[in-house]
Design a protein around this motif. Structure first.
Motif, PDB file in Angstrom:
ATOM      1  N   GLY A   9       0.820  -1.214   0.000  1.00  0.00           N
ATOM      2  CA  GLY A   9       0.000   0.000   0.000  1.00  0.00           C
ATOM      3  C   GLY A   9       0.853   1.262   0.000  1.00  0.00           C
ATOM      4  O   GLY A   9       0.343   2.367   0.158  1.00  0.00           O
ATOM      5  N   ILE A  10       2.164   1.098  -0.175  1.00  0.00           N
ATOM      6  CA  ILE A  10       3.080   2.238  -0.243  1.00  0.00           C
ATOM      7  C   ILE A  10       3.200   2.647  -1.708  1.00  0.00           C
ATOM      8  O   ILE A  10       3.450   1.810  -2.571  1.00  0.00           O
ATOM      9  N   LYS A  11       3.039   3.925  -1.976  1.00  0.00           N
ATOM     10  CA  LYS A  11       3.105   4.411  -3.361  1.00  0.00           C
ATOM     11  C   LYS A  11       4.482   4.152  -3.961  1.00  0.00           C
ATOM     12  O   LYS A  11       5.501   4.195  -3.264  1.00  0.00           O
ATOM     13  N   GLN A  12       4.486   3.887  -5.254  1.00  0.00           N
ATOM     14  CA  GLN A  12       5.755   3.655  -5.950  1.00  0.00           C
ATOM     15  C   GLN A  12       6.668   4.869  -5.845  1.00  0.00           C
ATOM     16  O   GLN A  12       7.885   4.711  -5.741  1.00  0.00           O
ATOM     17  N   THR A  13       6.100   6.065  -5.853  1.00  0.00           N
ATOM     18  CA  THR A  13       6.931   7.270  -5.730  1.00  0.00           C
ATOM     19  C   THR A  13       7.616   7.312  -4.360  1.00  0.00           C
ATOM     20  O   THR A  13       8.763   7.743  -4.253  1.00  0.00           O
ATOM     21  N   THR A  14       6.931   6.847  -3.329  1.00  0.00           N
ATOM     22  CA  THR A  14       7.528   6.791  -1.996  1.00  0.00           C
ATOM     23  C   THR A  14       8.663   5.777  -1.984  1.00  0.00           C
ATOM     24  O   THR A  14       9.738   6.041  -1.434  1.00  0.00           O
ATOM     25  N   LEU A  15       8.440   4.614  -2.608  1.00  0.00           N
ATOM     26  CA  LEU A  15       9.503   3.612  -2.695  1.00  0.00           C
ATOM     27  C   LEU A  15      10.687   4.164  -3.484  1.00  0.00           C
ATOM     28  O   LEU A  15      11.840   3.900  -3.136  1.00  0.00           O
TER      29      LEU A  15
END
Length: 66
Positions: A25-31
């Motif tokens: 549920g973590i956004k790809q941009t955050t990753l």
């Protein structure tokens, strides 16, 4: 260093950042920010560890610990 461990585990499990994002549920941009050096929150590290089915201690180990 942290991202290298995440990436290593993704490769070992033959999965992708996209799948990690979906499973956590973590956004790809955050990753992507983590890849660029931003430190993840404890909550997100727990999500990542759970999704990869590894202990949080896995991310604390250094090469000298092995």
């Amino acid at each position: 260093m942290l991202w290298l461990k995440i990436e290593k585990e993704l490769m070992r499990q033959k999965t992708s950042v996209y799948r990690l994002a979906k499973n956590t549920g973590i956004k790809q941009t955050t990753l992507q920010n983590y890849k660029n050096g931003t430190e993840p929150s404890f909550k997100n590290m727990c999500k990542i560890a759970d999704a990869l089915d590894v202990s949080l201690d896995y991310f604390r180990e250094t090469e000298d610990d092995k």
